[in-house]
Each structure stands twice: as structure tokens, then as C-alpha cells.
Scaffold this active site. Structure first.
Site, PDB file in Angstrom:
ATOM      1  N   ASP A 194       0.846  -1.189   0.000  1.00 54.57           N
ATOM      2  CA  ASP A 194       0.000   0.000   0.000  1.00 54.57           C
ATOM      3  C   ASP A 194       0.886   1.246   0.000  1.00 54.57           C
ATOM      4  O   ASP A 194       1.881   1.319   0.708  1.00 54.57           O
ATOM      5  CB  ASP A 194      -0.918  -0.012   1.228  1.00 54.57           C
ATOM      6  CG  ASP A 194      -2.066   0.969   1.093  1.00 54.57           C
ATOM      7  OD1 ASP A 194      -3.225   0.514   0.984  1.00 54.57           O
ATOM      8  OD2 ASP A 194      -1.818   2.203   1.083  1.00 54.57           O
ATOM      9  N   ILE A 195       0.470   2.221  -0.790  1.00 55.78           N
ATOM     10  CA  ILE A 195       1.276   3.441  -0.933  1.00 55.78           C
ATOM     11  C   ILE A 195       1.249   4.286   0.343  1.00 55.78           C
ATOM     12  O   ILE A 195       2.160   5.090   0.574  1.00 55.78           O
ATOM     13  CB  ILE A 195       0.787   4.233  -2.168  1.00 55.78           C
ATOM     14  CG1 ILE A 195       1.870   5.136  -2.715  1.00 55.78           C
ATOM     15  CG2 ILE A 195      -0.500   4.976  -1.891  1.00 55.78           C
ATOM     16  CD1 ILE A 195       1.576   5.684  -4.091  1.00 55.78           C
ATOM     17  N   ASN A 233     -12.768  -3.220   2.546  1.00 58.79           N
ATOM     18  CA  ASN A 233     -13.680  -2.086   2.632  1.00 58.79           C
ATOM     19  C   ASN A 233     -14.632  -2.134   1.433  1.00 58.79           C
ATOM     20  O   ASN A 233     -14.194  -2.347   0.299  1.00 58.79           O
ATOM     21  CB  ASN A 233     -12.896  -0.778   2.629  1.00 58.79           C
ATOM     22  CG  ASN A 233     -12.001  -0.642   3.846  1.00 58.79           C
ATOM     23  OD1 ASN A 233     -12.402  -0.975   4.951  1.00 58.79           O
ATOM     24  ND2 ASN A 233     -10.780  -0.177   3.643  1.00 58.79           N
ATOM     25  N   GLU A 260     -12.279   3.282  -1.168  1.00 60.85           N
ATOM     26  CA  GLU A 260     -11.830   4.393  -2.017  1.00 60.85           C
ATOM     27  C   GLU A 260     -11.615   3.944  -3.458  1.00 60.85           C
ATOM     28  O   GLU A 260     -11.874   4.702  -4.390  1.00 60.85           O
ATOM     29  CB  GLU A 260     -10.521   4.976  -1.475  1.00 60.85           C
ATOM     30  CG  GLU A 260     -10.670   5.646  -0.115  1.00 60.85           C
ATOM     31  CD  GLU A 260      -9.322   6.065   0.468  1.00 60.85           C
ATOM     32  OE1 GLU A 260      -8.293   5.884  -0.215  1.00 60.85           O
ATOM     33  OE2 GLU A 260      -9.327   6.554   1.606  1.00 60.85           O
ATOM     34  N   VAL A 261     -11.082   2.750  -3.621  1.00 63.49           N
ATOM     35  CA  VAL A 261     -10.753   2.261  -4.964  1.00 63.49           C
ATOM     36  C   VAL A 261     -11.780   1.199  -5.365  1.00 63.49           C
ATOM     37  O   VAL A 261     -11.912   0.170  -4.696  1.00 63.49           O
ATOM     38  CB  VAL A 261      -9.327   1.667  -5.011  1.00 63.49           C
ATOM     39  CG1 VAL A 261      -9.024   1.138  -6.414  1.00 63.49           C
ATOM     40  CG2 VAL A 261      -8.295   2.719  -4.597  1.00 63.49           C
ATOM     41  N   HIS A 290     -10.240  -5.447  -3.354  1.00 60.43           N
ATOM     42  CA  HIS A 290      -8.881  -5.659  -2.847  1.00 60.43           C
ATOM     43  C   HIS A 290      -8.946  -6.023  -1.374  1.00 60.43           C
ATOM     44  O   HIS A 290      -9.830  -5.585  -0.642  1.00 60.43           O
ATOM     45  CB  HIS A 290      -8.007  -4.419  -3.052  1.00 60.43           C
ATOM     46  CG  HIS A 290      -8.604  -3.150  -2.525  1.00 60.43           C
ATOM     47  ND1 HIS A 290      -9.586  -2.460  -3.217  1.00 60.43           N
ATOM     48  CD2 HIS A 290      -8.378  -2.455  -1.391  1.00 60.43           C
ATOM     49  CE1 HIS A 290      -9.926  -1.383  -2.516  1.00 60.43           C
ATOM     50  NE2 HIS A 290      -9.218  -1.359  -1.401  1.00 60.43           N
ATOM     51  N   HIS A 345      -6.871  -5.837   2.055  1.00 63.71           N
ATOM     52  CA  HIS A 345      -5.743  -5.286   2.811  1.00 63.71           C
ATOM     53  C   HIS A 345      -5.217  -6.387   3.734  1.00 63.71           C
ATOM     54  O   HIS A 345      -6.008  -7.051   4.427  1.00 63.71           O
ATOM     55  CB  HIS A 345      -6.181  -4.136   3.701  1.00 63.71           C
ATOM     56  CG  HIS A 345      -6.695  -2.924   2.985  1.00 63.71           C
ATOM     57  ND1 HIS A 345      -5.961  -1.767   2.842  1.00 63.71           N
ATOM     58  CD2 HIS A 345      -7.891  -2.685   2.386  1.00 63.71           C
ATOM     59  CE1 HIS A 345      -6.685  -0.872   2.200  1.00 63.71           C
ATOM     60  NE2 HIS A 345      -7.858  -1.390   1.907  1.00 63.71           N
TER      61      HIS A 345
HETATM   62  P1  AMP Z   1      -9.797   1.290   0.214  1.00 65.20           P
HETATM   63  O1  AMP Z   1     -10.200   2.434   1.078  1.00 65.20           O
HETATM   64  O2  AMP Z   1     -10.053  -0.030   0.861  1.00 65.20           O
HETATM   65  O3  AMP Z   1     -10.379   1.390  -1.182  1.00 65.20           O
HETATM   66  O4  AMP Z   1      -8.234   1.371   0.124  1.00 65.20           O
HETATM   67  C1  AMP Z   1      -7.514   1.795  -0.995  1.00 65.20           C
HETATM   68  C2  AMP Z   1      -6.061   1.716  -0.646  1.00 65.20           C
HETATM   69  O5  AMP Z   1      -5.308   1.839  -1.834  1.00 65.20           O
HETATM   70  C3  AMP Z   1      -5.574   2.826   0.299  1.00 65.20           C
HETATM   71  O6  AMP Z   1      -5.021   2.222   1.466  1.00 65.20           O
HETATM   72  C4  AMP Z   1      -4.506   3.553  -0.526  1.00 65.20           C
HETATM   73  O7  AMP Z   1      -3.430   3.980   0.255  1.00 65.20           O
HETATM   74  C5  AMP Z   1      -4.124   2.508  -1.543  1.00 65.20           C
HETATM   75  N1  AMP Z   1      -3.595   3.020  -2.807  1.00 65.20           N
HETATM   76  C6  AMP Z   1      -4.151   3.966  -3.610  1.00 65.20           C
HETATM   77  N2  AMP Z   1      -3.403   4.149  -4.694  1.00 65.20           N
HETATM   78  C7  AMP Z   1      -2.354   3.292  -4.596  1.00 65.20           C
HETATM   79  C8  AMP Z   1      -1.226   3.001  -5.407  1.00 65.20           C
HETATM   80  N3  AMP Z   1      -1.015   3.642  -6.576  1.00 65.20           N
HETATM   81  N4  AMP Z   1      -0.346   2.055  -4.992  1.00 65.20           N
HETATM   82  C9  AMP Z   1      -0.553   1.414  -3.807  1.00 65.20           C
HETATM   83  N5  AMP Z   1      -1.593   1.643  -3.007  1.00 65.20           N
HETATM   84  C10 AMP Z   1      -2.483   2.570  -3.384  1.00 65.20           C
END
Ligand code: AMP
Length: 123
Positions: free
Chosen positions: A33-34, A91, A99-100, A104, A106
Site C-alpha cells: 500500500d502506498i 472495505n 476508495e478504490v 482488494h 488489505h
Molecule cells: P480502500 O479504502 O479499501 O479502497 O483502500 C484503498 C487503498 O489503496 C488505500 O489504502 C490507498 O493507500 C491505496 N492506494 C491507492 N493508490 C495506490 C497506489 N497507486 N499504490 C498502492 N496503493 C495505493
């Protein structure tokens, strides 16, 4: 839920954006994770176009579901976190804080992680 092919994980899966890769096979890509929230914070991402875990569970081909979980187990092995333990978080949607919009998992580990959900959340 319709799938947005421009989401950041779709772009990582297509190789358009770099990632700090931990593992990859035909079923999953795992990368760090970034913005890590623990000493170990890896995202395990199924390669199919699924937004949510329920869509994946209901709609993915059984071979894809099994393939994904085998990949997940391989990631846990590579990270070496079985002994100390780890937490897996998925999530989903607005209340889940997703968010994405690409499914995925974690994996957070490497230190005691405290309560599962913030005390601020009350039934
Ligand atoms: P979520 O809230 O479960 O959708 O989490 C999305 C996660 O993706 C967050 O913890 C971000 O820090 C992570 N994230 C977003 N963009 C990137 C990226 N380019 N590389 C790695 N992690 C990312």
C-alpha cells in the site's frame, strides 16, 4: 455495481502505473500500500473486474475463487506473518470506506493492531 476500467488498481493491473509488487500469478497481484498503516500493509487484488467482495463471491468462476485464495495464502507465506498474525480488511462501498472501486484485500501486520473498528462507531 458497474466497473470503472480507469480505476487506479485496473491501471496497475494493466501495467500503466508502477507498484511495489510482492506477488503475482494469473489470479492475483499483491503490492504494498502506498500509504501503509502498519509495518506490513499489502493489498491483494484479484485480477477480475469485480468491485465488491459480494460480487466476487456470487459471480466469479469457482476456479477463479479458489485460484485467488491460493494466491492469498502464498502472499501470507511470502510475508512471513502467520506466526505474529495479521488482519485482513475488505472495505466495501461508502459506509465501508472503499476508495478504490476494484476489489482488494488489505493485509496489515507487523505490530499489535488494536481494536477491529474505531470506538467512535456505535451501534
Ligand atoms: P480502500 O479504502 O479499501 O479502497 O483502500 C484503498 C487503498 O489503496 C488505500 O489504502 C490507498 O493507500 C491505496 N492506494 C491507492 N493508490 C495506490 C497506489 N497507486 N499504490 C498502492 N496503493 C495505493
Amino acid at each position: 455495481m458497474s466497473y470503472d476500467v480507469t480505476n487506479v488498481f485496473a491501471r496497475i493491473l494493466r501495467g500503466e502505473i508502477p507498484c511495489d509488487k510482492v506477488y503475482e500469478d494469473e489470479f492475483a497481484l499483491a503490492f504494498r500500500d502506498i500509504h501503509p498503516v502498519a509495518p506490513v500493509h499489502v493489498l491483494v487484488v484479484p485480477k477480475g473486474e469485480f468491485v465488491t467482495l459480494d460480487e466476487f463471491a456470487a459471480g466469479a468462476d469457482p476456479s477463479v475463487v479458489v485460484g485467488f485464495w491460493r494466491a492469498f495464502a502464498r502472499v501470507i507465506d511470502l510475508l512471513g506473518v502467520e506466526r505474529g498474525g495479521y488482519r485482513t480488511i475488505v472495505n466495501t462501498g461508502p459506509d465501508g470506506g472503499q476508495e478504490v472501486p476494484h476489489l482488494h484485500f488489505h493485509v496489515v501486520a507487523g505490530a499489535p493492531l488494536g481494536r477491529m473498528v474505531s470506538r467512535a462507531v456505535r451501534p
